[in-house]
Design a protein around this motif. Structure first.
Motif: not given
Length: 92
Positions: A16-20, A40-47, A57-61
């Motif tokens: 929901l955070v990513t989509a919102g 916020a969207a990019l950090v949420s994708v890393a999570i 991949l999370a660290a590279m993100q």
């Protein structure tokens, strides 16, 4: 193997955070707020990557996209902002 209820709740929360925030990037009129929502969207994708146990991949993100691209966008926003004669930002 079924996911634990806590993992499912965390996934749904960050989905929901990513989509919102992704929707907010497109719909918000202020460029600065749009850049913050992109972060916020990019950090949420890393999570999401961490939840998939893809820590590299999370660290590279975080390093490449949040650390690099978002900083460039921030500098671009700060350099392009209009100022009036007294050095104050023009709004609206």
């Amino acid at each position: 193997m079924a996911a634990a209820p806590v993992e499912l709740a965390a996934f749904l929360l960050f989905a929901l955070v990513t989509a919102g925030s992704s929707l907010g990037v497109v719909l918000v009129r202020d460029v600065w707020h749009s850049a913050l929502l992109l972060g916020a969207a990019l950090v949420s994708v890393a999570i999401h990557y961490v939840m998939l146990r893809a820590e590299f991949l999370a660290a590279m993100q975080i390093l490449v996209y949040v650390g690099g691209v978002l900083i460039l966008i921030t500098f671009a926003v700060m350099l392009v902002r209009e100022r009036d004669d007294q050095g104050l930002e023009v709004t609206g």
